[in-house]
Design a protein around this motif. Structure first.
Motif, PDB file in Angstrom:
ATOM      1  N   PHE A  23      42.858  33.030  41.454  1.00  0.00           N
ATOM      2  CA  PHE A  23      42.640  34.215  40.630  1.00  0.00           C
ATOM      3  C   PHE A  23      42.534  35.393  41.585  1.00  0.00           C
ATOM      4  O   PHE A  23      41.495  35.613  42.214  1.00  0.00           O
ATOM      5  N   ALA A  24      43.654  36.130  41.749  1.00  0.00           N
ATOM      6  CA  ALA A  24      43.698  37.282  42.655  1.00  0.00           C
ATOM      7  C   ALA A  24      43.280  38.518  41.880  1.00  0.00           C
ATOM      8  O   ALA A  24      43.917  38.882  40.888  1.00  0.00           O
ATOM      9  N   LEU A  25      42.230  39.177  42.338  1.00  0.00           N
ATOM     10  CA  LEU A  25      41.561  40.183  41.515  1.00  0.00           C
ATOM     11  C   LEU A  25      41.476  41.522  42.228  1.00  0.00           C
ATOM     12  O   LEU A  25      41.070  41.612  43.389  1.00  0.00           O
ATOM     13  N   ASN A  26      41.889  42.565  41.527  1.00  0.00           N
ATOM     14  CA  ASN A  26      41.647  43.927  41.985  1.00  0.00           C
ATOM     15  C   ASN A  26      40.582  44.514  41.059  1.00  0.00           C
ATOM     16  O   ASN A  26      40.838  44.783  39.890  1.00  0.00           O
ATOM     17  N   VAL A  27      39.384  44.688  41.582  1.00  0.00           N
ATOM     18  CA  VAL A  27      38.257  45.080  40.738  1.00  0.00           C
ATOM     19  C   VAL A  27      37.441  46.149  41.442  1.00  0.00           C
ATOM     20  O   VAL A  27      37.254  46.108  42.665  1.00  0.00           O
ATOM     21  N   GLY A  28      36.965  47.120  40.679  1.00  0.00           N
ATOM     22  CA  GLY A  28      36.160  48.189  41.231  1.00  0.00           C
ATOM     23  C   GLY A  28      34.672  47.876  41.190  1.00  0.00           C
ATOM     24  O   GLY A  28      34.237  46.927  40.521  1.00  0.00           O
ATOM     25  N   PRO A  29      33.854  48.667  41.880  1.00  0.00           N
ATOM     26  CA  PRO A  29      32.405  48.421  41.946  1.00  0.00           C
ATOM     27  C   PRO A  29      31.731  48.378  40.579  1.00  0.00           C
ATOM     28  O   PRO A  29      30.729  47.690  40.408  1.00  0.00           O
ATOM     29  N   ARG A  30      32.264  49.098  39.593  1.00  0.00           N
ATOM     30  CA  ARG A  30      31.630  49.130  38.282  1.00  0.00           C
ATOM     31  C   ARG A  30      31.666  47.753  37.610  1.00  0.00           C
ATOM     32  O   ARG A  30      30.917  47.514  36.659  1.00  0.00           O
ATOM     33  N   SER A  31      32.529  46.852  38.109  1.00  0.00           N
ATOM     34  CA  SER A  31      32.654  45.525  37.494  1.00  0.00           C
ATOM     35  C   SER A  31      32.022  44.418  38.331  1.00  0.00           C
ATOM     36  O   SER A  31      32.104  43.248  37.955  1.00  0.00           O
ATOM     37  N   TYR A  32      31.410  44.778  39.459  1.00  0.00           N
ATOM     38  CA  TYR A  32      30.839  43.735  40.313  1.00  0.00           C
ATOM     39  C   TYR A  32      29.762  42.930  39.591  1.00  0.00           C
ATOM     40  O   TYR A  32      29.638  41.721  39.779  1.00  0.00           O
ATOM     41  N   ASN A  33      28.970  43.615  38.775  1.00  0.00           N
ATOM     42  CA  ASN A  33      27.872  42.922  38.090  1.00  0.00           C
ATOM     43  C   ASN A  33      28.349  41.965  37.001  1.00  0.00           C
ATOM     44  O   ASN A  33      27.541  41.218  36.439  1.00  0.00           O
TER      45      ASN A  33
END
Length: 851
Positions: A576-586
């Motif tokens: 699962f290769a993921l591009n995610v920003g800090p707002r979604s870390y939680n």
């Protein structure tokens, strides 16, 4: 003499037709559940085997590539330059025909001239393919389907049909029809759509790539040399695995699902066994006087034993036959549920007909007859071992059981400890876990007489105040007839406890998933291509469309991901290769590891996180290294954390999308999520995005609420079979308590006749019996709660954990407990209506007459 005794036993059954019918129904339901589940599983397994055989053929090994596949230049290089032979290039993918009904197929792109050693029925010289085969390789968009499939879909040669492939709709032409040489090959071909390699590459959007190359490598020194040469000349990121390994990998996906279904059906059989034991026990108790008379005139213990065992054999044979017939009917409905669940969770499987396996029927017969005779063994031994004088005494059994109550309770505690010991073993065996449940159930049943004895002391005070003398008589009769009532209460409480255990487990799991979804679905809109397997979507979106969506002025931020499956030799690995920003870390809840430390290095180094099921299946901990085959060779990645995830029980390895691009020359996207600016109307934007693809393209555009509901719908579908088994357990329980009450009240008919002759009115007698059955229902319901919650705890923390690797919340839901109490009380009261009315209306003179 034996003939006379057997006829006497047979006549007894005929004189009590309702009890006979109830006994047969109890056996039949237990057998039907086992046979139905087994046939459904066997049908799905057969379809799975045919599906694997249809694409693997006679190959011994397969060469597979990375996310995009295997460059087709590898095939020509190995065949021409390295003289590897036989070889067959294959392009494979899941497609669906939309009309007349959505139906899944495997699209198999092949080179017809290479196929004979692998799949002989696909060779053009086999003489079983009709149509213009010379144009098969020359005309783009040409396919071949089986004659039987064409008939089912109303298609003929040169007809055009539309295939749904991911989010695309593509038209193809039926160039020819193929007929299998036998029934097995016809079944195999029913799941296939055949095309030329180039056509399949175009349809599946794989230009210049193959799904795999099939090989036949002999098991010899020459074969070993050939295998070595192949491994030395394939590009990095490719692998060679044995064909049966692929089948085993897919089969392992379904193993836990299959075992759990079978084990849950055995729970229904256990309830059925208690019903059978209940029936045979009452049969012995009702004829103690008759047994005493037979023993007094010289009938031996062996002959008495043979009478009751013969009777049990007759019931077993008749009930098993009915159960097998009912199981076949049940399997037809179960097969659809099993197939739907497999398609939702694991892989595309098309099962259109039920294959009645003689092995499954024989297993059902063995289980039904064996369970009945096993349950009847103890009552039969008791019947044969009672001395004539004691057999003629009605009070002897009650006195003996009361004396045994402490011993039975001690045995119950021992059984509970035995079950706890089995369940606490460090083994991961699911079967062993279910074996550990049996002594727990037996332990609770052995404690039932003690619980009844002390409970009635308390309840008699309440019933005495509420109903006076009638209430005290009702509660007192439960204790005075404890050898009868204890078995009935135990059977009902076990059946209801199974419902409590399953209901608590399912609802706890559902709430766990719902909490997880609420924490993960933070974005406003989720977009992905449609897939045939809901929880495993490897399809990709058009890159130009993705850029247009990301550039929409209403979008404030977005995440995207790529999902791929890699062969690692002996297993499959989902990346699962993921591009995610800090707002979604939680959104990611860590079970192990330091989230702050992990996210700080997520984009910078070769660090990954794994889901809880993956960590459990592979015994992975934070700090361990995972070797992943990439296009730059095998790379070791450090595990920075283990997080909770309920999307797949197979598990995933999650890495940064930048890391993925670093090791694979492939930048496709499987889906993206959008965060909208304030004030944007979400529904209007969803409708607009749905119009953005071309006329022959489709994407799924869903809000977080819709996606949450759709995920829960998949969950509910997955557990629909469990709910069916839950209902069947309650039906078995109702039949059990009705049979018990009928037998109990029939035995006490003389006692009730004396009460009637002493002045008790029919209404008072009906009231007495109704209070008694209600008290038995209350007892069974109350006793089912601790056992049901123990079963739920075992299912959640041991069996579910060993099956799928998930951690679930344990939630004691009041509605489940209240429902259990109401079911037990209602079952007892409803079951007692007919016997009570029958006794109240029976003439005292008739009831006092000796049988």
């Amino acid at each position: 003499m034996n003939r006379v005794l057997n006829r006497s036993a047979f006549n007894y059954l005929l004189r009590h037709p309702l009890q006979l019918v109830l006994s047969l129904l109890g056996i039949a339901l237990g057998v039907a559940v086992v046979v139905g589940i087994d046939l459904a599983n066997a049908g799905a397994s057969r379809a799975f085997e045919l599906s694997m055989e249809s694409v693997a053929g006679k190959s011994t090994h397969q060469i597979t590539g990375g996310p995009k596949g295997l460059p087709d230049s590898v095939y020509s290089y190995l065949k021409i330059r390295k003289q590897i032979n036989p070889m067959a290039p294959v392009v494979e993918g899941n497609v669906a025909i939309v009309r007349p009904a959505l139906r899944a197929f495997t699209l198999l792109g092949v080179d017809p001239f290479s196929e004979k050693p692998f799949r002989s029925y696909l060779s053009p010289i086999s003489g079983k393919i009709t149509g213009d085969i010379s144009a098969f390789m020359a005309k783009p968009g040409s396919i071949i389907i089986s004659t039987r499939t064409a008939g089912q879909l109303g298609l003929r040669e040169n007809d055009t049909l539309t295939l749904k492939i991911g989010g695309s709709y593509k038209k193809v032409k039926v160039l020819g029809l193929i007929e299998g040489e036998n029934e097995r090959s016809r079944n195999i071909l029913d799941n296939l759509i055949l095309s030329d390699i180039s056509t399949a590459q175009e349809l599946l959007n794989m230009p210049g790539y193959l799904s795999r190359i099939d090989l036949i490598i002999p098991d010899s020194p020459q074969g070993e040399e050939m295998l070595k040469k192949v491994k030395e000349n394939i590009p990095p990121g490719s692998s060679v695995l044995r064909s049966e390994t692929r089948t085993k990998i897919a089969s392992d996906m379904l193993k836990a699902f299959d075992i759990n279904l079978t084990a849950l059906s055995l729970l229904a059989l256990i309830v059925g066994m208690f019903l059978i034991y209940n029936t045979m026990t009452f049969s012995v108790l009702q004829r103690r006087t008759y047994i005493g008379l037979l023993r007094s005139i010289g009938v031996t213990q062996k002959e008495i034993f043979r009478i009751f065992l013969t009777e049990a054999s007759i019931l077993a044979a008749a009930g098993t036959i009915l159960g097998i017939l009912g199981g076949i009917v049940l399997a037809k409905g179960m097969l659809r549920l099993v197939t739907q669940t497999i398609n939702d969770l694991y892989l595309v499987l098309s099962v259109r007909e039920l294959n009645i396996s003689l092995f499954s029927l024989a297993k059902g017969a063995f289980v039904g007859i064996g369970a009945t005779l096993l349950a009847a063994l103890k009552p039969s031994l008791e019947a044969s071992s009672v001395p004539p004088r004691l057999a003629l005494s009605r009070s002897d059994q009650e006195i003996k059981l009361r004396r045994k109550i402490p011993r039975l309770a001690l045995m119950g505690i021992v059984m509970l400890l035995l079950g706890a010991g089995i369940l606490s073993l460090p083994e991961r065996s699911i079967i062993l876990s279910y074996i550990g449940i049996l002594p727990v159930i037996l332990g609770f049943s052995l404690l039932t007489p003690l619980m009844i004895f002390y409970s009635m002391k308390f309840l008699s005070l309440i019933t005495g105040k509420l109903f006076g003398l009638t209430g005290r008589m009702a509660s007192g009769s439960i204790v005075s007839q404890i050898s009868r009532t204890a078995v009935a209460v135990a059977a009902l409480s076990i059946a209801v406890s199974a419902s409590v255990g399953i209901g608590t487990m399912v609802n706890s799991f559902r709430q766990t998933v719902l909490t997880w979804l609420n924490g993960n679905l933070e974005a406003d809109i989720y977009i992905s291509p449609p897939g045939l397997v809901l929880r495993n979507n490897g399809a990709t979106m058009d890159s130009a469309l993705v850029k247009r969506i990301e550039a929409l002025p209403e979008v404030e931020d977005y995440n995207f991901y790529r999902e791929i499956t890699l062969n690692t030799g002996n297993d499959e690995m989902r990346i699962f290769a993921l591009n995610v920003g800090p707002r979604s870390y939680n959104d990611f809840k860590f079970k192990e590891g330091n989230p702050e430390k992990f996210w700080s290095g997520f984009r910078e180094g070769d660090v990954v996180m794994v889901t809880e099921p993956y960590a459990y299946r592979h015994n992975i901990k934070t700090g361990d290294l995972i070797s992943i085959p990439t296009e730059k060779g095998n790379i070791n990645f450090s595990v920075g954390g283990v997080y909770y995830d309920y999307a797949s029980d197979l598990g995933m390895v999650t890495m940064a999308f930048d890391t993925y691009k670093k090791y694979w020359k492939e930048h496709s996207i499987s889906g993206l999520s959008l965060f909208l600016k304030k004030g944007v109307k979400r529904d209007s934007l969803i409708n607009y995005i749905r119009t953005m693809p071309g006329p022959d393209e489709e994407i799924l555009v869903r809000s977080s609420n819709y996606l949450r509901k759709a995920s829960i719908d998949v969950f509910d579908r997955s557990f629909m079979i469990t709910n069916v088994l839950q209902v069947l357990a309650i039906v078995v329980a109702f039949i059990g308590i009705l049979s018990s009450l009928m037998a109990l009240l029939l035995e006490r008919s003389r006692e009730f006749a004396i009460l009637r002759a002493s002045g008790m009115t029919p209404l008072q007698l009906w009231k007495l019996l109704t209070i008694q059955t209600g008290l038995m229902g209350i007892l069974a319901g109350v006793l089912s709660l601790p056992l049901g919650n123990v079963l739920a705890w075992i299912l959640i923390y041991i069996i579910n954990r060993r099956s799928f690797g998930w951690t679930m919340q344990y939630l004691v839901l009041p509605e489940v407990l209240i429902e259990a109490l109401l079911v037990a009380i209602s079952a007892a009261l409803l079951a007692g209506i007919y016997p009570a009315l029958k006794m109240a209306r029976t003439s005292p003179a008739l009831a006092l007459r000796e049988e």
